[in-house]
Design an enzyme around this catalytic site. Structure first.
Site, PDB file in Angstrom:
ATOM      1  N   HIS A   1      -7.481   0.692  -6.271  1.00  0.00           N
ATOM      2  CA  HIS A   1      -7.784  -0.123  -4.996  1.00  0.00           C
ATOM      3  C   HIS A   1      -8.512  -1.471  -5.476  1.00  0.00           C
ATOM      4  O   HIS A   1      -9.725  -1.520  -5.158  1.00  0.00           O
ATOM      5  CB  HIS A   1      -8.300   0.646  -4.048  1.00  0.00           C
TER       6      HIS A   1
ATOM      7  N   GLN B   1     -10.191  -4.062  -3.108  1.00  0.00           N
ATOM      8  CA  GLN B   1     -11.418  -3.237  -2.599  1.00  0.00           C
ATOM      9  C   GLN B   1     -12.541  -3.772  -3.723  1.00  0.00           C
ATOM     10  O   GLN B   1     -13.727  -4.329  -3.405  1.00  0.00           O
ATOM     11  CB  GLN B   1     -11.437  -1.817  -2.330  1.00  0.00           C
TER      12      GLN B   1
ATOM     13  N   ARG C   1     -14.032  -8.566   2.028  1.00  0.00           N
ATOM     14  CA  ARG C   1     -12.442  -8.139   1.858  1.00  0.00           C
ATOM     15  C   ARG C   1     -11.713  -9.737   1.985  1.00  0.00           C
ATOM     16  O   ARG C   1     -10.476 -10.053   1.550  1.00  0.00           O
ATOM     17  CB  ARG C   1     -11.719  -7.292   2.602  1.00  0.00           C
TER      18      ARG C   1
ATOM     19  N   ASP D   1     -17.658   7.011  -1.703  1.00  0.00           N
ATOM     20  CA  ASP D   1     -16.137   7.072  -0.908  1.00  0.00           C
ATOM     21  C   ASP D   1     -15.824   8.428  -0.177  1.00  0.00           C
ATOM     22  O   ASP D   1     -16.475   9.449  -0.483  1.00  0.00           O
ATOM     23  CB  ASP D   1     -14.888   6.492  -1.875  1.00  0.00           C
TER      24      ASP D   1
ATOM     25  N   CYS E   1     -16.576   1.704   0.656  1.00  0.00           N
ATOM     26  CA  CYS E   1     -15.372   0.799   1.061  1.00  0.00           C
ATOM     27  C   CYS E   1     -14.772   1.074   2.556  1.00  0.00           C
ATOM     28  O   CYS E   1     -14.275   0.128   2.835  1.00  0.00           O
ATOM     29  CB  CYS E   1     -14.342   1.236   0.095  1.00  0.00           C
TER      30      CYS E   1
ATOM     31  N   ARG F   1       0.937  -1.240  -0.126  1.00  0.00           N
ATOM     32  CA  ARG F   1       0.142   0.024   0.010  1.00  0.00           C
ATOM     33  C   ARG F   1       0.766   1.223   0.071  1.00  0.00           C
ATOM     34  O   ARG F   1       1.605   1.639   0.978  1.00  0.00           O
ATOM     35  CB  ARG F   1      -0.862  -0.058   1.201  1.00  0.00           C
TER      36      ARG F   1
HETATM   37  N1   CP Z   1     -11.374  -0.152   2.708  1.00  0.00           N
HETATM   38  C1   CP Z   1      -9.992  -0.253   2.926  1.00  0.00           C
HETATM   39  O1   CP Z   1      -8.862  -0.417   2.097  1.00  0.00           O
HETATM   40  O2   CP Z   1      -9.696   0.251   4.152  1.00  0.00           O
HETATM   41  P1   CP Z   1      -8.312   0.084   5.077  1.00  0.00           P
HETATM   42  O3   CP Z   1      -7.831   1.491   4.693  1.00  0.00           O
HETATM   43  O4   CP Z   1      -8.826   0.193   6.567  1.00  0.00           O
HETATM   44  O5   CP Z   1      -7.451  -0.968   4.680  1.00  0.00           O
HETATM   45  N1  NVA Z   2     -10.069   6.892  -1.109  1.00  0.00           N
HETATM   46  C1  NVA Z   2      -9.739   6.514  -0.064  1.00  0.00           C
HETATM   47  C2  NVA Z   2      -9.991   4.763   0.004  1.00  0.00           C
HETATM   48  C3  NVA Z   2      -9.645   4.169   1.195  1.00  0.00           C
HETATM   49  C4  NVA Z   2      -9.889   2.839   1.512  1.00  0.00           C
HETATM   50  C5  NVA Z   2      -8.063   6.629   0.363  1.00  0.00           C
HETATM   51  O1  NVA Z   2      -7.402   6.437  -0.520  1.00  0.00           O
HETATM   52  O2  NVA Z   2      -8.034   7.229   1.474  1.00  0.00           O
END
Ligand code: CP
Ligand code: NVA
Length: 305
Positions: free
Chosen positions: A130, A133, A291, A224, A263, A103
């Site tokens: 992502h 997700q 997930r 989101d 999400c 990530r």
């Molecule tokens: N939706 C999601 O990816 O959650 P986190 O940021 O908590 O991993």
């Molecule tokens: N768009 C959000 C998604 C989190 C799962 C972010 O990148 O923070």
């Protein structure tokens, strides 16, 4: 089959459907207390530059449930670009573990890790995409509706979630309506690639600036956060820009049969009201649950085919 799970655009519709089917099967097995040990003795390294609850816990628990093991790496431990190059990190990890979840802020860092690593690399979220997700989201949609007929409306920021939904829908030939401000449409490179994929798959994808038009009669309404991780300095400006896109009872009234998707984490009172997030049409915790199973299916696919 691609070595990595970095972008849904790299994968075929058939492969994604097989992963979704296995995810559903793994969920049923899990609920019966069965834990197939398909990844016994395998190790997963998880590198997180940003916070995470769902991605971290579901990959680690998922790996354990399949008989494997996960190791969390924090950026200050690893020091990519300061202590060691991304390429050297990828080469080292490839000698020790079986798969890497990353990530990162920059999407190109995940692409670089994937290009150098000889092990599979999974995108655990970047500023651009992502994909894990979206696999859980589509599993959730398929639990409530025929996937191919479902009309999914996404409203809000044209961010990593919107980009990955675009890729998922365009590969799989789904129906997706997007409503974002003109200034915050999905990334141009994503839109172009999605258009090509949609032309081949028959996906029906539309974009407008009007959230009412997007959600009208939809089967699923997805939103989101307006301020993604790393954009905190823009919070106040974004609050103003995205206000017309709030998913509240008034907007949801235009989609009387729709299920609500998010999400998570949610910024309650910003992109979504408590009333909607906690309402009886919200299936956001099903998404979060899935997930676990979607990612176990992805890991199996990458590691054992
Ligand atoms: N939706 C999601 O990816 O959650 P986190 O940021 O908590 O991993
Ligand atoms: N768009 C959000 C998604 C989190 C799962 C972010 O990148 O923070």
């Amino acid at each position: 089959m691609p070595k990595d799970f970095v972008s849904l655009a790299d994968w075929s519709a058939d492969a994604l459907r097989e992963i979704l089917a296995r995810a559903a099967e793994l969920k049923q097995l899990h609920r019966r207390g069965e834990r197939p040990q398909t990844l016994q003795g395998r190790s997963l390294a998880m590198f997180f530059e940003k916070p995470s609850l769902r991605t971290h816990v579901t990959f680690e628990a998922g790996m354990t449930q399949l008989g494997g093991h996960a190791i969390l790496l924090r950026p200050d431990q690893v020091g990519i670009g300061t202590r060691e190059s991304a390429a050297d990190v990828a080469t080292n990890l490839s000698r020790w573990v079986d798969v890497l979840v990353a990530r990162t802020f920059s999407h190109s860092l995940v692409e670089e890790l994937a290009a150098v690593a000889t092990i599979p690399v999974v995108n655990g979220l970047t500023d651009l995409l992502h994909p894990c997700q979206v696999m859980a989201d589509l599993q959730t949609v398929a639990e409530r509706h025929t996937l191919d007929d479902a009309v999914i409306a996404y409203i809000g920021d044209g961010n990593n979630m919107a980009n990955s939904l675009l890729f998922g829908a365009s590969v799989l030939g789904l129906k997706l309506r997007l409503a974002t401000p003109g200034s915050h449409r999905p990334a141009l490179r994503v839109r172009k690639q999605a258009d090509e994929l949609a032309a081949a798959s028959g996906a029906v994808i539309s974009w407008s600036e009007d959230p009412v038009e997007a959600v009208r009669g939809a089967d699923f309404v997805y939103t989101d956060v307006w301020t993604s991780m790393g954009q905190e300095d823009e919070h106040d400006l974004r609050l103003e820009i995205f206000q017309p896109y709030q998913l509240n009872a008034e907007l949801l009234a235009h989609a009387p049969d729709a299920w609500v998707l998010h999400c998570l984490p949610a910024h309650r009172g910003e992109e979504i009201t408590d009333e909607v997030l906690d309402g009886d049409r919200s299936i956001v915790f099903d998404q979060a649950e899935n997930r676990l199973h979607a990612q176990k299916a992805i890991l199996e696919r990458l590691l054992i085919g």
